[in-house]
Design an enzyme around this catalytic site. Structure first.
Site, short mmCIF file in Angstrom:
data_model
loop_
_atom_site.label_atom_id
_atom_site.label_comp_id
_atom_site.label_asym_id
_atom_site.label_seq_id
_atom_site.Cartn_x
_atom_site.Cartn_y
_atom_site.Cartn_z
N ARG A 165 0.85 -1.20 0.00
CA ARG A 165 0.00 0.00 0.00
C ARG A 165 0.88 1.25 0.00
O ARG A 165 1.42 1.64 1.04
CB ARG A 165 -0.87 0.03 1.26
CG ARG A 165 -1.92 -1.03 1.34
CD ARG A 165 -3.16 -0.64 0.51
NE ARG A 165 -3.99 -1.81 0.24
CZ ARG A 165 -3.87 -2.61 -0.83
NH1 ARG A 165 -2.98 -2.35 -1.77
NH2 ARG A 165 -4.66 -3.63 -0.99
N SER A 248 23.41 -16.87 -32.24
CA SER A 248 24.55 -16.14 -31.70
C SER A 248 25.30 -15.49 -32.85
O SER A 248 25.02 -15.76 -34.02
CB SER A 248 25.46 -17.09 -30.93
OG SER A 248 26.28 -17.80 -31.83
N ASN A 256 19.18 -20.67 -28.68
CA ASN A 256 19.36 -20.31 -27.28
C ASN A 256 18.03 -19.88 -26.66
O ASN A 256 17.27 -19.13 -27.27
CB ASN A 256 20.34 -19.15 -27.16
CG ASN A 256 21.75 -19.55 -27.54
OD1 ASN A 256 22.18 -20.66 -27.27
ND2 ASN A 256 22.47 -18.65 -28.17
N ARG A 287 15.93 13.54 9.41
CA ARG A 287 16.15 13.17 8.00
C ARG A 287 17.60 12.83 7.78
O ARG A 287 18.49 13.48 8.34
CB ARG A 287 15.65 14.24 7.03
CG ARG A 287 14.23 13.82 6.59
CD ARG A 287 13.39 14.79 5.84
NE ARG A 287 13.48 16.12 6.37
CZ ARG A 287 14.05 17.13 5.73
NH1 ARG A 287 14.58 16.93 4.54
NH2 ARG A 287 14.08 18.32 6.29
#
Lengths: 359, 359, 359, 359
Positions: A165, A248, A256, A287
């Site tokens: 949240r 490649s 691959n 802070r």
């Protein structure tokens, strides 16, 4: 140069400099509105056209980009802009807005990957294959059960991220809300669609830690199926194949498993970045002298990496080709297949039935 | 948005996409020359104008940007470009070229910061101040000895980075040099000004680990004086002040030690990034399925963060204002000052005499 | 419960509580001798019989075990014990003594593992096998070249650790050597066989960072061959087999590559522990308020894990059974074997010739 | 030697070898009961007296301590012990039992620390002090608001850990429950007081990640107040003092804030350990070749460190002496005190009212 591989999908754009700037303007505008400033001030803030690169450069003078932002906005909209607030109010709030937006595509890609895994689980609930422990052939299982396990991990990770949240941040220089008031905080949070915190959380970084932990878990939940695909796609195993394997530079014919490989590469960014965020939780006094600034880069990188990993895994699993014949061949004459398949298939059914809100 | 704080100095440009592209072209050109291709081919490669963003995007197909690069270069300069090489040959070599360039400004900023610390040490070799242990006042020392300790850490870190020897990479798909040969490797390395390795090191990442460790140590050596400056600049202590302290969005009059704060923030990126690089050392077989790709982002981020930290610390220390009067006042009537000062000053002299090649 | 797997070999004993206590006593005795205290005082210190558990418990009062140690020693040997020194002088020096001892078996196991790899390289310099990239079969190489790559990584890591120079620590409470003197420092260091530092390094932790980086690199160099063995030992690949594979609780017949698996597990402890040590480099003022204490556990754990990984890999490689026939079968009719083998074998010869001081 | 500082409190005992052995026996006994084995078999298992050190040593043969455990139990209680199960079933279940027990004292110490902070908040809701940002004096706040922020972080962290639901693990070698069945799983979980998972989670490590993230967040929430206490206790600030400060080996008169310093040292272990656990989430196929073994040590160390940090912080805060006079003096003639105090006090009231279930 590397973003095609390491920043796939839609999260990178959601955390761009432009996105941060928009979020900072939204926070300043919501503050102005919460303080009852004239609508034209609010609109002047919300509609300001500023250059994030220039703000970033000027941020070097004060140590954060809100100081030049406020200077620019005050020139545009008058001296009441940002009244009573502190830089961290705006930047933390912007971070939460950016996070909220970034978690959407990330969650969608995670969900889509989980759904793809669930479809594989359903389709192959009773497709026998050899189970492998410590990379040695062990006893039979089904491919569906393996895929159901992938879905379970992805669902769990997505659930945790969905429960995050994002909260507004407002407190003023020392977090007392002096000159601001809790009413303004409530209006500010509501206007932004963010949760209203009980206290300003300038130096209580448990929210950031929760987010970091959730993203790290998601990256790990992605790495698991990606690693399995790489292993199953080995030439000698050959049980799965990606839909769009890559060649490649020297061997264009190679197939691959680029999506799984890239998902792994992205996922592996996460643990170190999570550690950086956790290590930055010790904020001094009202802070911090560095720990707060230290969050910006790893938070962004963690969102991008995890989002990219999710996007790659989605591509990988949505197009995964399963070779049941090869699974059968690799199983050979392993005994106990029938019982294992029945048991595994029942577990798959149970797992699929337990999935909440399949998207 | 954050680069003014987190990417100060000259390293960020040295590791930009453009810089990587130049390095990749240099590698392909050196390879062509080492293979005796016509000079016009070499020049066509070296002078190619390509868009790194486009290469990066197309890298998604194969999993790395060398594949589209080679395709583009072959269109420009013929089919012999990249003959016998593999993507990782080019990208690892480019990484080493980029690193070599990036380490120059990083080393200069580290050296300048160390020199500034050494000047403070010399000037204040006998300036008494209270020593503090566990943040409690303890027994006397001198500010010069504190600064000499800063210089020692910075010098040690710089020395280790200066000892790093970037090596060329060339081996072909399986690292055998088949169709390439050790002579080509020697010419290729020499042309690039890189060390010639005994073996291709596609999957031996101890070089990367050494670099990572050196950068991590440098970040830590920077964090120490930065932290001390933050603590000494506290209102209640007031023994040092930055030359260009920053205000805040709510309190323009504040004199925040922005350079030290930013140096800390940058330095704190390092440990997690080092961990990512170390965790990526397990490369499978002849070339890794993800671990290699996982290096690109943290290597770049580690160079930028450490370089930025060094640039900030240099600014901080070069302009540091020392308040010997306040040091005297804070010392109060602590006993034993004379002996401690004599001993500390002698240590400072010893440390300054031992500095190698003060730049 | 887990030490059989995670603390194999001789390092664990070298970093035991008993070993730390011996090292602390050695440091106090060397200090007494360097200060010219009577030989009986030196001997009383060196021969003290104390209970590390009790010291550890009493350490809670002051925050470190040297305070109760000194109290105990002063009861035994008089008030001059530890004169002018601070707790960190003794504990840092003890750490360096412990490290020096621990690096011996660790280095031996690394060397033995490298030698085993080199023997495999020599024996199989021309044994053809398929090279695999991204876990897909690619082009031919030889098993010898793969093993030579293992040796290269292990040798590089060992070399870095061997270059580490443990240094004595002595400075007194504020690191000024006030009441101690550089002559005492020189005698102290010499008596202990440790390097004499230019300055006390209470808060310059680059030495610890260098050690941490070297251990992290070693762990990574170990993980590479361990991972390859696990992959090569897969049932479907079957190209190597450990000499003493392990069964499982449910499948006693299995041939799990226990040594390689355990080496990987140990090696994976390293990156996080290195990060912890690097993050702890920011020591405040003359002695840190937590960062120093934060080093003790990860330094010990990193030595044990890396040492255990080395011991496991040594076992793994010294007994490794190579199935050249299976390699040949897996190679199938891949073209280009002869050229690749010749090239790879030449590289092996070059690599073996370049090995320094084969132990 | 270091446990007095780094393993304070009751968690270390809860995760000892003895505790693990008891948990493993409980798991085997619950399995036997779930499978309807005779009560005497169940009791023979539950009451077995085994030596964890010996099991640990013999674990080296197979790679985990369950193999020798099962051998020993079969000698005691017959061949049906452990029927159908795999080592990881027992060890993961034991881990969850150990975690469940360890989280109790950890949660209690976190709660007590939060309660102490809340009491300080209440008592000092309107005690004015200077707020400090970037370690510079800024604008007024109250000590109560600072302490309320500490409580908020600790409460949030505790809440997340309290929400963790340890789950039983049972699946057999390939996780199919073949030969076991979901009924046995349900009975097994119920007997142990653990949650029944939908699927075996041998290779879905999101639970471990959730726990790791929660512990990492708790460590960070502890580090924040510990750091503040260290800063507030500085000689030059002098606003708080620990009830039982510690002396040093050279300066017995010093009043070091040992509890806060030790809490920081313990908390700083967490980020790296969390990273290790997250990096170990990529488990291959049906059971991992190293990643699982890699969890054991960091999970234990993370519990001990976080628990120790909580115990230290509890001691620190429960006895914290607050010097309101010094706060007043440090505030000097800063303007705006009254408004800030009123606002801060109102926030404290709001925060205290929002605390759920003050323990």
């Amino acid at each position: 140069m590397f973003d095609g591989v390491l920043a796939r999908g839609r999260v990178a754009r959601a955390v761009s400099d432009e996105a941060w700037l928009r979020a900072m303007l939204a926070a300043e505008a919501a503050l102005a509105r919460a303080q009852g400033l004239p609508e034209e001030v609010v609109e002047a803030i919300a509609g300001a056209r500023l250059d994030p690169g220039e703000l970033g450069e000027r941020a070097a003078e004060s140590g954060n980009p809100v100081v030049p932002l406020v200077e620019a906005l005050r020139r545009l909209a008058g001296p009441d802009v940002h009244r009573g607030a502190t830089s961290q109010d705006i930047l933390d709030t912007a971070a939460m807005l950016v996070v909220a937006v970034a978690l959407e595509p990330l969650g969608e890609d995670l969900a889509a990957a989980a759904d793809a895994a669930a479809r594989l689980a359903e389709e192959h609930r009773a497709t026998p294959m050899i189970g492998r422990t410590l990379l040695q052939q062990a006893v039979p299982t089904t491919f569906g059960l393996k895929a159901a396990g992938w879905a379970a991990g992805l669902d769990a990770a997505r659930g945790r991220l969905a429960a995050f949240r994002p909260a507004a941040q407002l407190g003023g220089p020392a977090g007392t809300l002096d000159g601001l008031g809790t009413d303004a905080l409530a209006r500010y949070a509501a206007a932004l669609g963010l949760e209203e915190p009980v206290l300003p959380w300038h130096t209580d970084r448990t929210r950031i830690a929760e987010l970091a932990g959730g993203l790290g878990a998601a990256a790990g939940a992605i790495a698991k199926p990606a690693g399995d695909v790489v292993l199953l796609a080995q030439t000698e195993v050959g049980e799965v194949r990606e839909a769009a394997p890559g060649g490649s530079s020297s061997m264009p014919h190679k197939r691959n498993p680029v999506a799984a490989v890239s998902a792994r590469a992205c996922a592996r960014q996460a643990p170190g970045l999570v550690a950086t965020l956790l290590a930055a939780m010790e904020h001094e006094h009202e802070r911090a002298a560095g720990a707060w600034h230290a969050e910006w880069a790893p938070l962004r990188a963690l969102l991008v990496s995890t989002g990219s990993a999710a996007a790659w895994l989605r591509s990988c699993l949505e197009g995964l080709e399963v070779d049941a014949g090869r699974m059968h061949a690799n199983l050979g004459d392993t005994p106990g297949v029938d019982g294992a398949v029945a048991s595994a298939a029942a577990l798959v059914d149970r797992a699929l039935a337990a999935r909440v809100q399949p998207s």
